[in-house]
Design a protein around this motif. Structure first.
Motif, PDB file in Angstrom:
ATOM      1  N   SER A  44       2.507   5.081   3.478  1.00  0.00           N
ATOM      2  CA  SER A  44       1.574   6.146   3.876  1.00  0.00           C
ATOM      3  C   SER A  44       0.552   5.608   4.858  1.00  0.00           C
ATOM      4  O   SER A  44       0.196   6.280   5.836  1.00  0.00           O
ATOM      5  CB  SER A  44       0.852   6.705   2.652  1.00  0.00           C
ATOM      6  OG  SER A  44       1.759   7.315   1.780  1.00  0.00           O
ATOM      7  N   GLN A  92       1.270  13.806   1.611  1.00  0.00           N
ATOM      8  CA  GLN A  92       1.981  13.537   0.364  1.00  0.00           C
ATOM      9  C   GLN A  92       1.680  14.613  -0.679  1.00  0.00           C
ATOM     10  O   GLN A  92       2.557  15.044  -1.408  1.00  0.00           O
ATOM     11  CB  GLN A  92       1.565  12.154  -0.157  1.00  0.00           C
ATOM     12  CG  GLN A  92       2.465  11.612  -1.225  1.00  0.00           C
ATOM     13  CD  GLN A  92       2.291  10.104  -1.411  1.00  0.00           C
ATOM     14  OE1 GLN A  92       1.596   9.440  -0.642  1.00  0.00           O
ATOM     15  NE2 GLN A  92       2.920   9.561  -2.417  1.00  0.00           N
ATOM     16  N   ASP A 173       5.135  12.772   4.861  1.00  0.00           N
ATOM     17  CA  ASP A 173       4.928  11.820   3.775  1.00  0.00           C
ATOM     18  C   ASP A 173       5.493  12.403   2.485  1.00  0.00           C
ATOM     19  O   ASP A 173       4.872  13.258   1.868  1.00  0.00           O
ATOM     20  CB  ASP A 173       3.432  11.523   3.637  1.00  0.00           C
ATOM     21  CG  ASP A 173       3.188  10.244   2.868  1.00  0.00           C
ATOM     22  OD1 ASP A 173       4.137   9.764   2.225  1.00  0.00           O
ATOM     23  OD2 ASP A 173       2.054   9.731   2.927  1.00  0.00           O
ATOM     24  N   GLU A 174       6.646  11.963   2.102  1.00  0.00           N
ATOM     25  CA  GLU A 174       7.345  12.476   0.914  1.00  0.00           C
ATOM     26  C   GLU A 174       7.285  13.999   0.840  1.00  0.00           C
ATOM     27  O   GLU A 174       6.774  14.562  -0.125  1.00  0.00           O
ATOM     28  CB  GLU A 174       6.741  11.869  -0.366  1.00  0.00           C
ATOM     29  CG  GLU A 174       6.901  10.374  -0.418  1.00  0.00           C
ATOM     30  CD  GLU A 174       6.399   9.803  -1.738  1.00  0.00           C
ATOM     31  OE1 GLU A 174       6.628  10.445  -2.769  1.00  0.00           O
ATOM     32  OE2 GLU A 174       5.798   8.730  -1.714  1.00  0.00           O
TER      33      GLU A 174
HETATM   34 MG    MG Z   1       2.354   7.188  -0.035  1.00  0.00          MG
END
Ligand code: MG
Ligand code: ATP
Lengths: 258, 362
Positions: A44, A92, A173-174
């Motif tokens: 990240s 995220q 991010d994810e």
């Molecule tokens: Mg992360």
């Protein structure tokens, strides 16, 4: 219009803590690049330093150089908002604007950057929501608050919000960690579509997903807690998943570590 | 994990934890309360030691003890503690509400006497000690104008100041501002009044008034601003800090400049809290007497111009009437106090409704 991203010796700090060290990698235009690695290894952090989001945190700073089509985005005379307009980001954790409706959330980027025409906004909102596989679920309640959606719906709302401004590079991010398999597939489809025009970098903990969607894969890792994260291996996804060059990568991918 | 699982399995079924527990019957609490009160009354009046207040206090203590004992007997220790603490929390709530209810009741019952049209439509001009009528029109006008002007000055200034401290301020300068705001919070209202008297009324106002110092509602508004500013700054600051950082980042990531993010994302999110802080400041300012007396001077006649001549205010009116020798004055004071409370209440409710309309209904 896709952009080539080149990171050389990127090192990022949170105050005195060095989170990543000397990351060197080049992302070719119109590709999907996956960042994988154990939790806390700085994926990240690296992603956030690509659109200058890292420096927003107090005490956080980035060293080294990051160029987009040969322009260093950390140059003194670079306009941060221009960088971020060019490089969009999905976070995220979903972060819809709580005071805005679903529609306003999707067009927030356009509206806050000065687009007023209702027809343009309507069209952009529908296109973005369809791409994020959310249109059918929300088309009848566009005026309802965005915070009233489920977690996965909120995440797709944030994806729609990001692609509505048509950035040239999309950082994710994810993005699928809170999504069901159907929406995950829709987002992966979206990545294939976006790849025609844009450059995509995605962080994921899902090996199958990395193998499915990405052209190149970067494996990050840390020696031990407190050490900075490093780039261990960066290669074609095929190669990483079939015949990795580093033992550590192989251990991680096969589940023997991390 | 595995060891605990097996140990559970090997336990004899008789010892398996059950989800059911014995409970006190529903009427138990009421019965214990009644018994405690009766016992307390018998003791207090039997020994002649006190009145109804002592009965209630003693009854409450007996109730707590009885409830704990009974629950301990039937339901066990954990549940007994739970019941005792709930009872304590409820009594704390009652204790907190009692004075409030008493104030409202006193205000309404005593203020009702002069709650007539005359009160709201006339001033105290030419009202002597023997006149039963007279009203607070001039004071209402004064309060609205002074507080209104003070709010016009403090709300933008305070919010901008808080935005600077939270979003832009780095290092020494911001810390210094925060420190001075904290110091300002502690300024007594009479000092604020004296400051405006010395600075505005005696030094600045003569320039506009042929060299003579001029008392005015505006001077009172300035003094009230000094009092309101720290409250507005501090409450806005707290509210802005509560806005989660990911919201700001979400806007930045769309290429929205910082000032626009603050204006369109951060402020709307914090708005309800900011409104509450502003209303607290306004309520405090509306209740101030000393600075108004010092720099606006009070007055019996209606004066619509806040920039010239004396003005009164509701709080000052209450103060003056309460100390007046006329036997009609106390009733006026009570009604004025009721009016002041009602005014603040109406403003607060209106502001909250406005703030809610901007948010989307959930
Ligand atoms: Mg992360
Ligand atoms: N705001 C912060 N302040 C201080 N340290 C931080 C902060 N955010 C992250 N870190 C630290 O930086 C390191 C890298 O964190 P990062 O969030 O980049 O990990 P990650 O690879 O994304 O992990 P995950 O897969 O769990 O999301 C971690 O050691 C983390 O504790």
């Amino acid at each position: 219009m896709a952009k080539r991203i080149e990171a050389s010796n990127v090192t990022a700090y949170y105050g005195a803590f060095k989170a990543i060290e000397n990351i060197n990698l080049t992302v070719e235009p119109k590709t999907v690049t996956a960042l994988i690695g154990p939790s806390g290894c700085g994926k990240s952090t690296f992603l956030r330093s690509i659109n200058r989001m890292h420096e927003v945190l107090p005490g956080a700073r980035v060293e080294g150089s990051l160029t987009i089509d040969d322009q260093d985005i950390y140059d003194r005379d670079v306009d941060v908002t221009a960088v971020r307009r060019m490089i969009g980001m999905v976070f995220q954790r979903p972060n819809p604007f709580p005071t805005m409706s679903i529609f306003e959330n999707v067009v927030a980027g356009l509206r806050l950057n000065g687009v007023r025409r209702k027809s343009i906004l309507d069209e952009a909102a529908e296109r973005a929501l369809r791409s994020a596989n959310l249109w059918d679920e929300v088309k009848d309640r566009l005026g309802k608050p965005g915070a009233g959606l489920s977690g996965g719906q909120q995440q797709r709302l944030c994806i729609a919000r990001t692609i509505a401004v048509e950035p040239q590079v999309v950082l994710m991010d994810e993005p699928c960690s809170a999504l069901d398999p159907i929406s995950t597939l829709a987002i992966e489809d979206l990545m294939f579509q976006l790849k025609d025009k844009f450059t995509i970098i995605i962080v994921t903990h899902n090996m199958q997903q990395a193998a499915r969607v990405s052209d190149r894969t970067a494996f990050f890792s840390i020696e031990k807690t407190g050490d900075p994260g490093r780039l261990i291996e960066y290669d074609n996804t095929q190669k990483i998943f079939s015949n990795p060059g580093v033992k550590k990568t192989e251990d991680y991918i096969t589940g023997r570590f991390g | 994990m595995t060891t605990t699982a097996t140990s559970h399995r090997t336990r004899p079924p008789a010892q398996q934890p059950t989800l059911r527990a014995r409970r006190l019957p529903k009427y138990a609490a009421a019965a214990i309360a009644a018994a405690a009160l009766l016992l307390a009354a018998a003791f207090v009046y039997g020994t002649g030691t006190g009145g109804p207040v002592l009965v209630v206090v003693l009854g409450a203590l007996l109730y707590l003890a009885g409830l704990y004992a009974a629950a301990n007997r039937v339901e066990g220790r954990r549940s007994a503690r739970n019941r005792t603490w709930s009872a304590l929390i409820h009594s704390a709530f009652v204790l907190a509400v009692l004075p409030l209810a008493s104030v409202v009741w006193t205000l309404v019952s005593k203020g009702a006497e002069r709650l007539d049209a005359d009160f709201f439509l006339t001033s105290m001009n030419n009202i002597g000690a023997r006149d039963p009528n007279g009203g607070a029109y001039h004071a209402i006008v004064g309060t609205l104008q002074q507080v209104g002007v003070a709010a016009l000055i403090t709300v933008p200034l305070g919010i901008l100041c808080a935005i600077y401290i939270v979003e832009y301020g780095r290092g020494r300068f911001a810390a210094a501002i925060r420190f001075f705001v904290d110091v300002m919070t502690g300024i007594p209202s009479i000092v604020a009044g004296l400051f405006v008297l010395a600075f505005w009324v005696l030094i600045v106002s003569p320039w506009f008034n042929d060299g003579r110092p001029s008392f005015s509602g505006f001077a009172a508004a300035l003094a009230l601003s000094v009092l309101m500013l720290p409250t507005v700054v501090r409450s806005t600051e707290e509210m802005l800090r509560l806005v989660p950082a990911p919201l700001r980042e979400g806007a930045y990531a769309l290429g929205v400049p910082k000032w626009k993010t603050i204006l369109r994302v951060v402020l709307p999110t914090a708005l309800p809290g900011i409104v509450t802080g502003v209303m607290l400041a306004i309520a405090r300012a509306a209740g101030e007497t000393a600075p108004v007396l010092l720099v606006a001077g009070g007055g019996a006649a209606i004066n619509f111009n806040p920039f010239e001549n004396n003005q009164s205010s509701l709080a000052l009116f209450v103060y003056q009437q309460a100390g007046d020798a006329s036997r009609y004055a106390p009733a006026r004071a009570w009604t004025a106090a009721l009016t002041l409370v009602a005014l603040v209440l109406i403003l607060t409710v209106a502001a909250k409704l406005l703030a809610r309309r901007n948010r989307l209904g959930r």
